[in-house]
Write a protein that holds these residues in place. Structure first.
Motif, PDB file in Angstrom:
ATOM      1  N   PRO A   1       1.476  -5.545  30.327  1.00  0.00           N
ATOM      2  CA  PRO A   1       1.776  -5.414  28.891  1.00  0.00           C
ATOM      3  C   PRO A   1       1.427  -6.688  28.117  1.00  0.00           C
ATOM      4  CG  PRO A   1       3.714  -4.945  30.269  1.00  0.00           C
ATOM      5  CD  PRO A   1       2.683  -5.527  31.167  1.00  0.00           C
TER       6      PRO A   1
ATOM      7  N   VAL B   1      -1.254  -4.203  18.905  1.00  0.00           N
ATOM      8  CA  VAL B   1      -0.094  -3.940  19.766  1.00  0.00           C
ATOM      9  C   VAL B   1       0.491  -2.557  19.480  1.00  0.00           C
ATOM     10  CG1 VAL B   1       2.275  -4.676  20.253  1.00  0.00           C
ATOM     11  CG2 VAL B   1       0.428  -6.358  20.181  1.00  0.00           C
TER      12      VAL B   1
ATOM     13  N   ALA C   1       2.049  -2.579  24.704  1.00  0.00           N
ATOM     14  CA  ALA C   1       3.297  -2.884  25.415  1.00  0.00           C
ATOM     15  C   ALA C   1       3.465  -1.987  26.634  1.00  0.00           C
ATOM     16  CB  ALA C   1       4.482  -2.707  24.474  1.00  0.00           C
TER      17      ALA C   1
ATOM     18  N   ASP D   1       2.031  -8.615  24.258  1.00  0.00           N
ATOM     19  CA  ASP D   1       2.666  -8.582  22.945  1.00  0.00           C
ATOM     20  C   ASP D   1       1.743  -9.261  21.941  1.00  0.00           C
ATOM     21  OD1 ASP D   1       2.955 -11.325  23.167  1.00  0.00           O
ATOM     22  OD2 ASP D   1       5.076 -11.234  23.724  1.00  0.00           O
TER      23      ASP D   1
END
Ligand code: NZQ
Ligand code: ZN
Length: 388
Positions: A374, A364, A369, A376
């Protein structure tokens, strides 16, 4: 389409026998070369002798750094820097695949830096003068022969870091497809998956109307699908080797991402797999890719998957969007199986999931992100679990 600047200065000599130019090219930019190569394949298949013959003809002195590992280590870079300084090399000639070329790039960038080359990998702003590079490519995969990127592993810290700097782009690259005819079926398949992955990283996002780039990308993908299996089944197939070699360069030399830039996703994840388990890059990617595709498929991007399914796999456009999208992902996965690439992380020797949390955390940090879709840490863990 986003704004972009496009500049790829590498001069490519493509085709059978192009190594005959390497002496004159070397003479135009240096006097003493550091040859960089891997575990010895170039000595078995005659590429080493072909290069040496030309260097001698043009009176280019040379010294060597041999034994660069796949997933090249920072220790090899340090050794190369020391040789360059001691022997006063003014030119670097990597002969090999992405690992050898990447190692050469960071050597070239670190020779004029007084500290540890790992500092340079982590902070490219430390780069000043860089030695010129002439690559002799021996495997179609990473595109390192025509880009400004290098990926280096640090075994002490379980890090595999990407280094980017415009000055390390090769000055010349010799691309002779016959040189790739001795690549094993496994490495050929891994290379094909890597080329396809470089396209996928760019393709599955939306940046307005990027019709021209999408057409280029679909052409590269169809090329990989058509010739990948041919090269795996018949290693001497020159046309297959030639098309794959050129696809390798164009998948990552910046052209397809013009107007369609943005963070990559599967590469930061795969680099963590390689960092902890030292796996073949393209194999790690082929295992992750279909699971990532299923994970990001949603209403916002389903039309891009439909375009992929119809234009690349020839799926009937009258099917429902999610039917086409899922079928396209299944076909991608099935193609990797046809190339005989392992299907799960377990199959490549990863015995448990104990490292997934730390791998996800580090992946990450690689910018996920900021990706079009995106991710996580927990998203990455789920993708790794699905691939296990
Ligand atoms: O070491 P030798 O004996 O040369 O054998 C190599 C190695 O075992 C063998 N090989 C290469 N050419 C051959 C051959 N064997 C027989 N005949 C030939 N003609 O293939 C094995 C793999 O070589 P390697 O250089 O590791 O493969 P590849 O080109 O796939 O490079 C992988 C590395 O590049 C990085 C990867 O992460 C990995 O570290 N990448 C670099 C990128 C870049 N610079 O832009 C982008 C990529 O996404 C990737 O991350
Ligand atoms: Zn790659």
């Amino acid at each position: 389409m986003q704004n972009f600047v496009y500049h790829v200065p590498t001069i490519v000599y493509f085709g059978k026998g192009q190594v005959e130019h390497i002496g004159e090219l070397a003479a135009s930019i240096g006097r003493k070369a550091l040859l960089v190569y891997g575990g010895g394949s170039i000595k078995q298949n005659g590429i080493y002798d072909a290069v040496i013959k030309q260097l001698k003809k043009c009176k280019i002195a040379y010294t060597e750094l041999a034994g660069v590992d796949p997933n090249p280590r920072i220790t090899s870079v340090r050794a190369g820097v020391a040789i360059c300084r001691e022997e006063k090399c003014d030119l670097i000639i990597p002969i090999g695949g992405g690992s050898v070329i990447d190692c050469a790039k960071v050597i070239a960038a670190s020779v004029n830096y007084s500290g540890d080359p790992w500092d340079v990998v982590l902070d490219p702003s430390k780069v000043t003068d860089v030695l010129p590079i002439i690559t002799v490519l021996t495997i179609a995969a990473t595109g390192s022969e025509m880009d400004y990127c290098a990926v280096i592993s640090n075994l002490e810290t379980n890090d595999k870091a990407e280094f980017d700097h415009v000055k390390v782009i090769p000055k010349y690259s010799i691309l002779d497809p016959t040189y790739t005819q001795t690549v094993s079926a496994y490495q050929t398949a891994a290379g094909v998956a890597d080329i396809m992955s470089h396209v996928f990283e760019v393709y599955f996002k939306k940046c307005g109307d990027t019709y021209i780039q999408d057409q280029f990308m679909e052409g590269i993908l169809r090329t990989c699908i058509r010739y990948g299996i041919r090269a795996v089944e018949n290693p001497d197939d020159y046309d297959a080797r030639a098309n794959l070699m050129w696809a390798s360069s164009w998948a990552i030399n910046g052209m397809i991402s013009c107007g369609k830039s943005g963070a990559w996703v599967c590469h930061p994840i795969e680099h963590e797999i390689s960092a902890y388990y030292d796996v073949t890059h393209g194999v790690g990617l082929a295992i992750i890719l279909p699971h990532w595709m299923r994970y990001i498929l949603d209403d916002a991007i389903v039309d891009v998957f439909v375009q992929y399914g119809v234009n690349v796999w020839g799926i009937d456009s009258s099917f429902l969007p999610y039917e086409i999208a899922n079928l396209a992902i299944d076909k991608t996965e099935a193609y990797f199986r046809q190339l005989k690439i392992p299907a799960t992380l377990r199959e490549i020797g990863i015995k448990d999931q104990s490292m997934f949390e730390i791998m996800a955390e580090k992946a990450v940090r690689g910018g996920l992100a900021k990706a079009y879709h995106p991710l996580d840490k927990q998203d990455v863990v789920k993708i790794l679990e699905a691939a296990f």
